[in-house]
Design a protein around this motif. Structure first.
Motif, mmCIF file in Angstrom:
data_model
loop_
_atom_site.group_PDB
_atom_site.id
_atom_site.type_symbol
_atom_site.label_atom_id
_atom_site.label_comp_id
_atom_site.label_asym_id
_atom_site.label_seq_id
_atom_site.Cartn_x
_atom_site.Cartn_y
_atom_site.Cartn_z
ATOM 1 N N GLY A 98 0.800 -1.315 -0.129
ATOM 2 C CA GLY A 98 -0.085 0.033 -0.116
ATOM 3 C C GLY A 98 0.754 1.318 -0.082
ATOM 4 N N LEU A 100 3.918 3.578 -1.701
ATOM 5 C CA LEU A 100 4.819 3.706 -2.905
ATOM 6 C C LEU A 100 6.097 4.522 -2.978
ATOM 7 C CD1 LEU A 100 1.645 4.576 -5.377
ATOM 8 C CD2 LEU A 100 2.823 2.041 -4.724
ATOM 9 N N HIS A 101 6.275 4.920 -1.474
ATOM 10 C CA HIS A 101 7.491 5.755 -1.234
ATOM 11 C C HIS A 101 8.775 5.040 -1.513
ATOM 12 C CE1 HIS A 101 4.256 7.903 0.661
ATOM 13 N NE2 HIS A 101 4.861 9.077 0.329
ATOM 14 N N ASP A 102 9.706 5.256 -2.170
ATOM 15 C CA ASP A 102 11.027 4.528 -2.335
ATOM 16 C C ASP A 102 12.200 5.174 -2.075
ATOM 17 O OD1 ASP A 102 11.063 5.671 -4.735
ATOM 18 O OD2 ASP A 102 11.282 4.122 -6.265
ATOM 19 N N SER A 146 10.539 -0.495 4.752
ATOM 20 C CA SER A 146 10.407 0.759 5.002
ATOM 21 C C SER A 146 8.821 1.175 4.957
ATOM 22 C CB SER A 146 11.034 1.408 3.735
ATOM 23 O OG SER A 146 10.985 2.711 3.965
ATOM 24 N N THR A 150 1.704 6.608 8.011
ATOM 25 C CA THR A 150 1.024 5.745 9.380
ATOM 26 C C THR A 150 -0.142 4.864 8.868
ATOM 27 O OG1 THR A 150 -0.486 7.822 9.260
ATOM 28 C CG2 THR A 150 1.132 7.844 10.666
HETATM 29 CO CO1 B1M Z 1 4.043 11.255 0.159
HETATM 30 N N1 B1M Z 1 3.566 11.384 2.208
HETATM 31 N N2 B1M Z 1 2.181 10.454 -0.109
HETATM 32 N N3 B1M Z 1 4.426 11.103 -1.702
HETATM 33 N N4 B1M Z 1 5.643 11.985 0.629
HETATM 34 C C1 B1M Z 1 4.911 11.785 3.029
HETATM 35 C C2 B1M Z 1 5.399 10.619 3.516
HETATM 36 C C3 B1M Z 1 3.992 12.742 4.032
HETATM 37 C C4 B1M Z 1 4.684 12.731 5.535
HETATM 38 C C5 B1M Z 1 3.751 14.001 3.400
HETATM 39 C C6 B1M Z 1 3.153 15.123 4.389
HETATM 40 O O1 B1M Z 1 2.004 15.271 4.573
HETATM 41 N N5 B1M Z 1 3.890 15.794 5.071
HETATM 42 C C7 B1M Z 1 2.682 12.078 4.061
HETATM 43 C C8 B1M Z 1 2.330 10.954 5.179
HETATM 44 C C9 B1M Z 1 1.447 11.591 6.158
HETATM 45 C C10 B1M Z 1 1.247 10.342 7.144
HETATM 46 O O2 B1M Z 1 1.150 9.145 6.840
HETATM 47 N N6 B1M Z 1 1.664 10.540 8.611
HETATM 48 C C11 B1M Z 1 2.302 11.778 2.502
HETATM 49 C C12 B1M Z 1 1.113 11.418 1.929
HETATM 50 C C13 B1M Z 1 -0.113 11.828 2.747
HETATM 51 C C14 B1M Z 1 1.122 10.984 0.539
HETATM 52 C C15 B1M Z 1 -0.173 10.309 -0.187
HETATM 53 C C16 B1M Z 1 -1.537 9.941 0.735
HETATM 54 C C17 B1M Z 1 -0.691 11.887 -0.682
HETATM 55 C C18 B1M Z 1 -1.970 11.537 -1.660
HETATM 56 O O3 B1M Z 1 -1.978 11.041 -2.528
HETATM 57 N N7 B1M Z 1 -2.732 12.342 -1.145
HETATM 58 C C19 B1M Z 1 0.297 9.519 -0.964
HETATM 59 C C20 B1M Z 1 0.591 7.937 -0.840
HETATM 60 C C21 B1M Z 1 0.898 7.177 -1.811
HETATM 61 C C22 B1M Z 1 1.253 5.818 -1.340
HETATM 62 O O4 B1M Z 1 2.311 5.386 -1.126
HETATM 63 N N8 B1M Z 1 0.046 4.976 -1.555
HETATM 64 C C23 B1M Z 1 1.745 9.869 -1.212
HETATM 65 C C24 B1M Z 1 2.511 10.204 -2.496
HETATM 66 C C25 B1M Z 1 3.623 10.498 -2.699
HETATM 67 C C26 B1M Z 1 4.457 10.663 -3.921
HETATM 68 C C27 B1M Z 1 4.041 9.487 -4.872
HETATM 69 C C28 B1M Z 1 3.787 12.000 -4.807
HETATM 70 C C29 B1M Z 1 6.053 10.863 -3.668
HETATM 71 C C30 B1M Z 1 6.697 9.532 -3.466
HETATM 72 C C31 B1M Z 1 7.679 9.402 -4.884
HETATM 73 C C32 B1M Z 1 8.632 8.113 -4.317
HETATM 74 O O5 B1M Z 1 9.048 7.857 -3.449
HETATM 75 N N9 B1M Z 1 9.302 7.711 -5.431
HETATM 76 C C33 B1M Z 1 5.752 11.237 -2.092
HETATM 77 C C34 B1M Z 1 6.913 11.894 -1.380
HETATM 78 C C35 B1M Z 1 8.157 12.256 -1.957
HETATM 79 C C36 B1M Z 1 6.652 12.474 -0.181
HETATM 80 C C37 B1M Z 1 7.738 13.293 0.796
HETATM 81 C C38 B1M Z 1 7.440 14.656 0.376
HETATM 82 C C39 B1M Z 1 9.003 12.815 0.793
HETATM 83 C C40 B1M Z 1 9.475 11.444 1.273
HETATM 84 C C41 B1M Z 1 10.934 11.187 0.762
HETATM 85 O O6 B1M Z 1 11.215 10.357 -0.365
HETATM 86 N N10 B1M Z 1 11.863 11.726 1.627
HETATM 87 C C42 B1M Z 1 7.074 12.988 2.212
HETATM 88 C C43 B1M Z 1 7.052 14.128 3.386
HETATM 89 C C44 B1M Z 1 8.565 13.847 4.094
HETATM 90 O O7 B1M Z 1 8.923 12.862 4.269
HETATM 91 N N11 B1M Z 1 8.999 14.964 4.548
HETATM 92 C C45 B1M Z 1 5.503 12.432 2.073
HETATM 93 C C46 B1M Z 1 13.319 11.515 1.706
HETATM 94 C C47 B1M Z 1 13.614 10.004 2.193
HETATM 95 C C48 B1M Z 1 15.087 10.210 2.094
HETATM 96 O O8 B1M Z 1 13.151 10.062 3.533
HETATM 97 O O9 B1M Z 1 11.776 7.995 2.969
HETATM 98 O O10 B1M Z 1 11.643 9.507 5.219
HETATM 99 P P1 B1M Z 1 12.500 8.852 4.069
HETATM 100 O O11 B1M Z 1 13.532 7.633 4.562
HETATM 101 C C49 B1M Z 1 14.452 8.229 5.559
HETATM 102 C C50 B1M Z 1 14.340 7.828 6.936
HETATM 103 O O12 B1M Z 1 12.810 7.723 7.025
HETATM 104 C C51 B1M Z 1 14.934 6.184 6.809
HETATM 105 O O13 B1M Z 1 16.411 6.588 6.036
HETATM 106 C C52 B1M Z 1 15.974 7.780 5.429
HETATM 107 C C53 B1M Z 1 16.844 8.587 5.436
HETATM 108 O O14 B1M Z 1 18.398 8.174 5.634
HETATM 109 N N12 B1M Z 1 14.224 5.355 6.365
HETATM 110 C C54 B1M Z 1 14.594 4.071 6.991
HETATM 111 C C55 B1M Z 1 13.548 4.770 5.466
HETATM 112 N N13 B1M Z 1 13.228 3.562 5.454
HETATM 113 C C56 B1M Z 1 13.942 2.943 6.229
HETATM 114 C C57 B1M Z 1 14.223 1.461 6.347
HETATM 115 C C58 B1M Z 1 14.977 1.333 7.485
HETATM 116 C C59 B1M Z 1 15.656 2.125 8.081
HETATM 117 C C60 B1M Z 1 15.587 3.437 8.036
HETATM 118 O O15 B1M Z 1 15.278 0.079 7.841
HETATM 119 C C61 B1M Z 1 14.824 -0.958 7.136
#
Ligand code: B1M
Length: 210
Positions: A98, A100-102, A146, A150
């Motif tokens: 469910g 798609l964040h990669d 990953s 929520t």
């Molecule tokens: Co989405 N998104 N998104 N999104 N997105 C978030 C996560 C969100 C926080 C944005 C916000 O509201 N501020 C929010 C989630 C809210 C919540 O649940 N609490 C959100 C939402 C709501 C959504 C949608 C539901 C939006 C919609 O459609 N209305 C939707 C859901 C789609 C789905 O997955 N079914 C959606 C869609 C998308 C895009 C497709 C547009 C795009 C993803 C593109 C892609 O990944 N190819 C996207 C993006 C880019 C984001 C934000 C802006 C950036 C995420 C990211 O890549 N960060 C994000 C806001 C934010 O995080 N500030 C947001 C950079 C990345 C390096 O960080 O992935 O956190 P991160 O990884 C970190 C750590 O978490 C850790 O290491 C990394 C750093 O070194 N980590 C691990 C990650 N995995 C790990 C595993 C480990 C250990 C560490 O061990 C196994």
């Protein structure tokens, strides 16, 4: 550093060619890959995240910024991943069902390869059944998951339950991470380790296999 500020700005605008060019230039100027990653690429994506939350930008803008980040990461990858010798262990990694964040998952994967692990990347939207099948097929030391939402983080627990049901839980260590995931959540679902970022995930993975 001005070049990293420019990188952050251009990433937010989704300018793939400029991002690739600036990452290349920054590397040529001797800026460390870690600084390029944290102060340029991830800083820019963080800004996008804040604007997304505040409805200042929408999914299309986030997607083009994410594409620019992934292209920038491709340039950085060889520098983040040292030439490996024999892998010290194997990891199966994926973003849970469910979700798609990669980008974070890709970063964890790269860092783990850099730490000398073999990584089998199952991609995004990976069901518990697929994780179980991959454990049977690849016999990893670690399953790494990953989750960025929520609404999907609970699937990390579902995978652990599925591994238990199939009698595979004792054969693997389970690592979890992602923005909403915490240490207490990891303990609650019975994971072996939680780490907040990619670098510590790679360190922890090495520790778990060595
Ligand atoms: Co989405 N998104 N998104 N999104 N997105 C978030 C996560 C969100 C926080 C944005 C916000 O509201 N501020 C929010 C989630 C809210 C919540 O649940 N609490 C959100 C939402 C709501 C959504 C949608 C539901 C939006 C919609 O459609 N209305 C939707 C859901 C789609 C789905 O997955 N079914 C959606 C869609 C998308 C895009 C497709 C547009 C795009 C993803 C593109 C892609 O990944 N190819 C996207 C993006 C880019 C984001 C934000 C802006 C950036 C995420 C990211 O890549 N960060 C994000 C806001 C934010 O995080 N500030 C947001 C950079 C990345 C390096 O960080 O992935 O956190 P991160 O990884 C970190 C750590 O978490 C850790 O290491 C990394 C750093 O070194 N980590 C691990 C990650 N995995 C790990 C595993 C480990 C250990 C560490 O061990 C196994």
């Amino acid at each position: 550093m001005a070049i990293l500020d420019d990188l952050s700005e251009l990433l937010q605008k989704g300018k793939v060619k400029n991002v690739v060019a600036l990452v290349t230039q920054a590397l040529e100027e001797g800026i460390s890959p870690a600084d390029i990653l944290n102060e340029g690429l991830l800083k820019g994506m963080g800004e996008v995240g804040v604007k997304f939350k505040n409805n200042q930008v929408y999914v299309p803008e986030v997607l083009i910024a994410a594409r620019a980040l992934n292209k920038g990461l491709e340039v950085l990858k060889p520098r983040l991943v040292e030439a490996g010798t024999k892998p010290v262990g194997k990891v199966v990694i994926g973003t849970v069902q469910g979700d798609l964040h990669d980008i974070g998952k890709n970063l964890v994967s790269m860092m783990m390869v850099g730490a000398g692990l073999e990584v089998v990347d199952l991609g995004v939207d990976v069901s518990a059944e697929k994780f179980v099948a991959a454990v049977r097929e690849h016999k990893p030391n670690i399953v790494a998951m990953s989750a960025l939402l929520t609404t999907t983080m609970g699937h990390q627990g579902d995978v652990i339950e599925a591994l238990k049901a199939e009698g595979l839980r004792e054969q693997v260590k389970v690592m979890v991470g992602g923005a909403p995931v915490t240490d207490s959540f990891a303990r609650q679902i019975g994971a072996d380790a939680y780490t907040p970022d990619a670098a510590t995930a790679a360190e922890k993975a090495r520790e778990l296999v060595c």
